[in-house]
Design an enzyme around this catalytic site. Sequence first.
Site, PDB file in Angstrom:
ATOM      1  N   ASP A   1      -4.028 -17.790   1.927  1.00 52.49           N
ATOM      2  CA  ASP A   1      -4.962 -18.313   1.166  1.00 52.49           C
ATOM      3  C   ASP A   1      -5.873 -19.502   2.197  1.00 52.49           C
ATOM      4  OD1 ASP A   1      -2.621 -19.516   0.821  1.00 52.49           O
ATOM      5  OD2 ASP A   1      -2.904 -20.296  -1.188  1.00 52.49           O
TER       6      ASP A   1
ATOM      7  N   LYS B   1       2.519 -15.397   2.716  1.00 56.95           N
ATOM      8  CA  LYS B   1       2.619 -15.935   1.380  1.00 56.95           C
ATOM      9  C   LYS B   1       3.893 -16.079   0.929  1.00 56.95           C
ATOM     10  CE  LYS B   1       0.024 -17.308  -2.185  1.00 56.95           C
ATOM     11  NZ  LYS B   1      -0.963 -18.261  -1.956  1.00 56.95           N
TER      12      LYS B   1
ATOM     13  N   TYR C   1       0.805  -1.083  -0.020  1.00 58.27           N
ATOM     14  CA  TYR C   1      -0.128  -0.046   0.012  1.00 58.27           C
ATOM     15  C   TYR C   1       0.763   1.136   0.068  1.00 58.27           C
ATOM     16  CZ  TYR C   1      -4.188  -2.753   0.934  1.00 58.27           C
ATOM     17  OH  TYR C   1      -5.240  -3.799   0.975  1.00 58.27           O
TER      18      TYR C   1
ATOM     19  N   ASP D   1      -5.799  -6.211   5.724  1.00 57.14           N
ATOM     20  CA  ASP D   1      -7.144  -5.598   5.215  1.00 57.14           C
ATOM     21  C   ASP D   1      -8.269  -6.558   4.990  1.00 57.14           C
ATOM     22  OD1 ASP D   1      -8.696  -3.526   4.050  1.00 57.14           O
ATOM     23  OD2 ASP D   1      -7.342  -3.035   2.640  1.00 57.14           O
TER      24      ASP D   1
ATOM     25  N   ASP E   1     -11.901  -7.855   7.514  1.00 59.12           N
ATOM     26  CA  ASP E   1     -13.129  -7.726   7.179  1.00 59.12           C
ATOM     27  C   ASP E   1     -13.856  -8.852   7.044  1.00 59.12           C
ATOM     28  OD1 ASP E   1     -12.868  -5.059   6.847  1.00 59.12           O
ATOM     29  OD2 ASP E   1     -13.464  -5.215   4.602  1.00 59.12           O
TER      30      ASP E   1
END
Length: 358
Positions: free
Chosen positions: A222, A190, A135, A246, A250
Amino acid sequence: MKIAVLPGDGIGTEIVAEAVKVLEVLDLNFEMESALVGGAAYEAHGHPLPEATLKLAKDSDAILFGAVGDWKYDKLDRPLRPEQAILGLRKNLGLFANFRPAICYEQLVDASSLKPELIAGLDILIIRELTGDIYFGQPRGRRTAVDGHFPGAEEAFDTMRYSRPEIERIARVAFEAARKRGKKVTSVDKANVLETFQFWKDVVIDVHKDYQDVELEHMYVDNAAMQLVKKPKAFDVIVTGNMFGDILSDEASMLTGSIGMLPSASLNSSNQGLYEPSHGSAPDIAGKGVANPLATILSAAMMLRFSLNQDESAKRIEAAVQKVLEQGLRTPDIYSEGTTKVGTSQMGDAVVKALSAQ
Ligand code: NAD
């Protein structure tokens, strides 16, 4: 102690007003000062984070934040969009650690789309690194590709990067938090594909040497996304980077049924923090008096605990929220048959009443 109160846009003003009511009834010795932020600040001063608002935030021990944004600002240049205010506050205050608890209240077990037995008693904490990763990594932009599958074509690119100190400090925050809870940290990465996250994993393993009393597991993002809906109670503290955090936070928030119930905190290394509900400004219901203020009220409780050293008062607010749920009071987002539907200010008043009755 000083609290900067930044209600923002949409339902922000409605829900923050309820949290302020709750704080006022505690009769603690702090000063609260309000300022405009987001779209409201853009309308009044031409910028979503005016100098005066930033100064107030910097000079305060904590910031109680509502939400910012409205679709009507989507066409503004990026630096003037309401959401930039949050990024500006995070950057200027060095708020690198984001805490997002996902707690399933017994009374709301049916609000979740998952089977009750999977989420009853759920209490997990997602700790997301907030100031690094893809980001913020430079360089980024658009250019003409010189290689790849389509040399000569227009392309866009971002840079994923993390430095050792950035990973070390968030890993420490996670291990410290786990020590006060279930003593388990799941580091989500990851590492099988990304160099940045192999490095992340290596650094987390190094930091763990100082926290041998806490169990550490590693999980690919994942798989973490799958395990969160398959067996969410297997987690205690999850620590991860900015982008994975992020998305996973959620996802975790939806396990509990309503985003209107979920608080969050973003802290810097001196425990100065920004406290806000996990949801946005909900323009679809703004001004209707139906928004759930409990996420913001619970954010105020986190503020008392983490930035203002008032753990007892934080517990009192959390108990008062439990009480109103036990009484069957529900805003429309968490309403189910057999409960009593109330509006934003009625819910705030009920929490105030429950606090006063303690
Ligand atoms: P949102 O979280 O505002 O709303 C999503 C859905 O949840 C809506 O149907 C809304 O009515 C409902 N909802 C949210 N909070 C609620 C509450 N307290 N009580 C009851 N229902 C609630 O997300 P969105 O619609 O994608 O975004 C709306 C605006 O908010 C956009 O401008 C977005 O950029 C902004 N936003 C701001 C923040 C922030 O301030 N931190 C975070 C996310 C989105």
